[in-house]
Design an enzyme around this catalytic site. Structure first.
Site, PDB file in Angstrom:
ATOM      1  N   ASP B  40       0.861  -1.177   0.000  1.00 26.52           N
ATOM      2  CA  ASP B  40       0.000   0.000   0.000  1.00 26.52           C
ATOM      3  C   ASP B  40       0.903   1.234   0.000  1.00 26.52           C
ATOM      4  O   ASP B  40       1.739   1.384   0.888  1.00 26.52           O
ATOM      5  CB  ASP B  40      -0.875  -0.052   1.259  1.00 26.52           C
ATOM      6  N   HIS B  42       0.002   4.587  -0.002  1.00 25.62           N
ATOM      7  CA  HIS B  42      -0.684   5.848   0.276  1.00 25.62           C
ATOM      8  C   HIS B  42       0.170   6.720   1.193  1.00 25.62           C
ATOM      9  O   HIS B  42      -0.068   6.822   2.389  1.00 25.62           O
ATOM     10  CB  HIS B  42      -2.061   5.564   0.873  1.00 25.62           C
TER      11      HIS B  42
END
Lengths: 400, 163
Positions: B40, B42
């Site tokens: 991930d 982000h």
């Protein structure tokens, strides 16, 4: 006046002059100095001591045992620094499991203890001393939290304390430990009785061969058609070194050099032949590989040129296997990203390009599930080593 | 004496007076390990969490994006952190955090507060399903699709009550 470059290997001497490279099989009944003088004494007479440069891999490097608090930080950072210093890691101990861990049976050159950022204390306790009682070691170094220094020093008087390798932001700070290990390695080379006498030939510092090869890597594209990321595999008589671009590793460690190295102490085709065969027999792919090469396992017991070629091919396979994702004990390289493999050392004198290509195709198909293989470059004339020796003269390393 | 306290420190930087609230336990800043779990990336959310935690006076160890669960636990051990705050935005946490109980048991981490927040499921999922699931994984606090500041207020309240 031109320079004379000498590499003292475990099996061969390599001597490089302007006229070219020559190599001499070692006479193991003589010490290195006498053997070298007998074979090349007339060459030395043409050079001043200042113009003779020597490196050696004959001792195979130092061994270390690392005791660390966690896998992701303490052990990972210390392993990376040790590998880069040319040290062979014989075992790593996770501190939380130290009570269940067995002490190594052989003498360890250096034990490294690491854990915690500065500011936290009581990381280590009596369990460590109990374990160390059963370990035979020559040196012991501590590179963990400052808060435990006085406690550990009181219990281990010979403990060498260096700066913490884990910064307050959980990054690696390997400068002091790398310098210490590199100096220890250097002292080991120089301290060897055989090597000591070589200073009668040269007025220059004698370096370890993996260190010299590593220095040449940023310049390698000047001599070879090499595309980054690449690896250099140096397969010799006693050890196998692998030098790799850091682009092949995803471990979030930021290091000064773009290239790291790994030394497999007992993976060679001459002095370490038995351990190579042992490693081969224990590898899940080897019987399939032997069949692919149209030989049976009996070849491993033979003493022939054909057997030597097979062993060389096996050693390429094993070294790639050891750094692949199938073998998490060592550094894992993303070999799917590899563009070029450069082979140097004694192996280039034995194997042809096609024989290396066969092994690469087998490895990439069976282990990596890929049909494309990296570009293969053969360093037939030890040009990488020559490049490193010449480059080393102009840039004296700070830590040696 | 309450071991946990929030103190105000005033200092001047370039002639600007700055007031900083610092959360302390027995005079030490509380340490938080944070980062984004799994595959991930982000990073913006991760930076916002880092800045918000620092603004609240926590000492932050930010492991960044693409972090494995083992790395989080190891960072807590290396830093002797008080709080582990894992974030996830693509919902991968559901798969990555299942081994939390096992990894916790490897070390003595009884005093550490385990928190997870962000978007904790792939697709639509109800709070009533998600929160018990993550609590069963071993988290003390679970924030699914909850505003950052609300979550951080809740962490402060939880830590204060526990102390």
């Amino acid at each position: 006046m031109s320079k004379l470059l000498i590499d003292v290997g475990s099996t061969y001497f390599k001597v490089c002059q302007t006229s070219g490279i020559s190599q001499y099989f070692r006479d193991f009944k003589k010490d290195i100095y006498d053997d070298l003088i007998t074979k090349c004494g007339n060459i030395f007479a043409n050079y001043k001591k200042e113009d003779i440069f020597i490196c050696s891999s004959a001792n195979g490097g130092l061994s270390t045992l690392i005791i660390g608090l966690t896998n992701s930080f303490s052990l990972k950072f210390a392993k990376n620094i040790a590998f880069n210093s040319g040290i062979n890691i014989i075992d790593t101990i996770l501190y939380s499991k130290i009570e269940e861990s067995r002490a190594p049976s052989e003498l360890v050159d250096v034990v490294i203890i690491v854990g915690g950022i500065d500011g936290i204390g009581k990381v280590f306790d009596e369990k460590l001393f109990y374990y160390l009682k059963n370990v035979q070691y020559s040196n012991i170094v501590y590179v963990g939290t400052k808060q435990d220094v006085s406690f550990l020093s009181a219990q281990i008087p010979e403990l060498k304390v260096l700066g913490n390798i884990i910064t307050e932001k959980l990054h690696v700070n390997g400068g002091e430990l790398k310098e210490y290990l590199t100096n220890l390695y250097q002292a080991d080379i120089v301290g060897k009785e055989d090597i000591k006498h070589l200073y009668e030939i040269t007025a220059n510092q004698i370096y370890s061969t993996p260190y010299i090869v590593n220095r040449s890597l940023p310049l390698i594209d000047a001599n070879f058609e090499v595309v980054n990321p690449f690896i250099v595999v140096d397969i010799g008589g006693a050890t196998t070194d692998i030098h790799y671009s850091r682009d092949l590793v995803r471990d979030n460690i930021v290091s000064e050099s773009g290239y790291d190295r790994l030394v497999f102490k007992k993976l060679g085709v001459f002095k370490s032949r038995e351990t190579l065969i042992f490693a081969a027999k224990n590898n899940e792919f080897v019987y399939e590989l032997l069949s692919y090469l149209n030989v049976t396992e009996n070849i491993l017991e033979e003493e022939s040129e054909k057997a030597l070629r097979i062993l060389m091919q096996l050693s390429i396979f094993l070294v790639l296997y050891k750094v692949s994702r199938l073998n998490p004990l060592y550094v894992t390289l993303h070999l799917d990203l590899l563009n070029t493999i450069v082979l140097t050392g004694g192996i280039t004198k034995v194997l042809s390009y096609e024989e290396v290509e066969m092994i690469m195709q087998f490895f990439y198909k069976k282990v990596m599930n890929l049909h494309a293989t990296p570009n293969i470059v053969m360093d037939y004339d030890y040009a990488i080593w020559t490049l490193g020796m010449e480059n080393n003269e102009s840039k004296e390393p700070k830590c040696l | 004496m309450n071991p946990l306290q929030k103190i105000c420190v005033n200092y001047t930087f370039n002639n600007v007076k700055i007031e900083c609230k610092i959360i302390q336990i027995l005079g030490q800043s509380m340490k938080v390990v944070t980062g984004v779990v799994g595959n991930d990336i982000h990073v913006v959310a991760n930076r916002l969490i880092d800045i918000s935690l620092q603004a609240r006076g926590f000492e932050v160890f930010n492991l960044g994006v693409n972090t494995s669960l083992e790395e989080f636990i190891d960072a807590v051990v290396e830093t002797d952190a008080d709080i582990l705050l894992i974030s996830s935005l693509n919902g991968e946490a559901e798969g990555w955090c299942r081994d939390l109980q096992f990894l916790r048991s490897e070390y003595d981490l009884r005093d550490v507060v385990f928190v997870i927040g962000g978007n904790l499921a792939v697709g639509e999922a109800a709070q009533s399903d998600i929160v018990p699931k993550y609590k069963s994984y071993g988290f003390d606090l679970v924030f699914h699709q909850i505003d950052l500041n609300t979550g951080l207020d809740e962490i402060e309240r939880f830590v204060k009550e526990r102390a």
